[in-house]
Design a protein around this motif. Structure first.
Motif, mmCIF file in Angstrom:
data_model
loop_
_atom_site.group_PDB
_atom_site.id
_atom_site.type_symbol
_atom_site.label_atom_id
_atom_site.label_comp_id
_atom_site.label_asym_id
_atom_site.label_seq_id
_atom_site.Cartn_x
_atom_site.Cartn_y
_atom_site.Cartn_z
ATOM 1 N N ARG A 163 0.820 -1.225 0.000
ATOM 2 C CA ARG A 163 0.000 0.000 0.000
ATOM 3 C C ARG A 163 0.845 1.262 0.000
ATOM 4 N NH1 ARG A 163 -3.108 -1.096 5.473
ATOM 5 N NH2 ARG A 163 -2.643 -3.141 4.779
ATOM 6 N N GLU A 164 2.032 1.196 0.602
ATOM 7 C CA GLU A 164 2.912 2.369 0.657
ATOM 8 C C GLU A 164 3.469 2.750 -0.701
ATOM 9 O OE1 GLU A 164 3.340 -0.405 2.551
ATOM 10 O OE2 GLU A 164 2.624 0.350 4.492
ATOM 11 N N SER A 165 3.391 1.847 -1.663
ATOM 12 C CA SER A 165 3.920 2.143 -2.995
ATOM 13 C C SER A 165 2.818 2.555 -3.981
ATOM 14 C CB SER A 165 4.697 0.945 -3.535
ATOM 15 O OG SER A 165 3.817 -0.129 -3.795
ATOM 16 N N ILE A 166 1.602 2.736 -3.472
ATOM 17 C CA ILE A 166 0.487 3.148 -4.332
ATOM 18 C C ILE A 166 0.109 4.586 -3.981
ATOM 19 C CG2 ILE A 166 -1.861 2.672 -5.097
ATOM 20 C CD1 ILE A 166 -1.420 -0.236 -4.036
ATOM 21 N N SER A 167 0.527 5.505 -4.820
ATOM 22 C CA SER A 167 0.241 6.921 -4.566
ATOM 23 C C SER A 167 -1.096 7.312 -5.178
ATOM 24 C CB SER A 167 1.341 7.808 -5.160
ATOM 25 O OG SER A 167 1.280 7.775 -6.575
ATOM 26 N N SER A 217 -0.601 7.752 -8.867
ATOM 27 C CA SER A 217 -0.595 6.540 -9.687
ATOM 28 C C SER A 217 -2.010 6.045 -9.964
ATOM 29 C CB SER A 217 0.255 5.436 -9.046
ATOM 30 O OG SER A 217 -0.305 4.987 -7.832
ATOM 31 N N SER A 225 1.882 12.577 -5.412
ATOM 32 C CA SER A 225 2.869 11.498 -5.324
ATOM 33 C C SER A 225 3.223 11.174 -3.882
ATOM 34 C CB SER A 225 4.152 11.880 -6.063
ATOM 35 O OG SER A 225 3.916 12.005 -7.430
ATOM 36 N N ASP A 236 0.159 8.284 -0.136
ATOM 37 C CA ASP A 236 -0.014 6.896 -0.536
ATOM 38 C C ASP A 236 -0.973 6.203 0.421
ATOM 39 O OD1 ASP A 236 1.468 5.492 1.665
ATOM 40 O OD2 ASP A 236 3.151 6.644 0.857
ATOM 41 N N ASP A 249 -0.603 5.806 4.308
ATOM 42 C CA ASP A 249 -0.801 6.976 5.160
ATOM 43 C C ASP A 249 -1.799 6.640 6.280
ATOM 44 O OD1 ASP A 249 -1.732 9.498 6.234
ATOM 45 O OD2 ASP A 249 -0.940 10.476 4.445
#
Length: 136
Positions: free
Chosen positions: A71-75, A78, A125, A128, A131
């Protein structure tokens, strides 16, 4: 400028999925009911999110959707760009080929639009789905 209904629903659907246990598969019906999103529209959105590598789908009776990456890599950026394509606040914030007015090289507003574009992309960006403000 506003975020489209499609992008809003995509963000809400992902918020729902990211708030589930990682091993849980969320069904279209479950997400639609929880987030008050029309099921048929949501099906198209989830397909695009899967195609873009944000979600993975599982077929069958125990099927559903899970995150395809942390989840931390999905902004937010994106997700919005998966729904809408590259985000531009104004055509002038793009390349010379994108600008339709013919004043790209000597436009008094170009610098302003470039700055707005840079700030919007930066902000979207940085947010994510890891958060803690997005937890419920």
């Amino acid at each position: 400028m506003h975020i489209s209904r499609k992008s809003d629903y995509a963000l809400r659907a992902l918020s729902y999925v990211t708030n589930q246990k990682p091993e849980k598969k969320s069904s279209i019906t479950e997400i639609a009911e929880a987030e008050n999103i029309p099921r048929d529209f949501l099906a198209k959105i989830l397909k695009e999110l899967t195609r873009s590598g944000i979600l993975k789908s599982f077929q069958g009776v125990t099927g559903g959707y899970q995150l395809a990456k942390p989840r931390e890599s999905i902004s937010f950026l994106s997700v919005i760009e998966a729904m809408e394509g590259p985000l531009k606040v104004n055509l002038c914030a793009g390349s010379k080929d994108d600008c339709g007015c013919g004043r790209f090289d000597n436009c008094a507003m170009k610098e302003f639009w470039d700055e707005v574009q840079k700030n919007l992309v930066k902000t979207l960006s940085e947010v994510d789905f890891g958060d803690p403000r997005l937890r419920y």
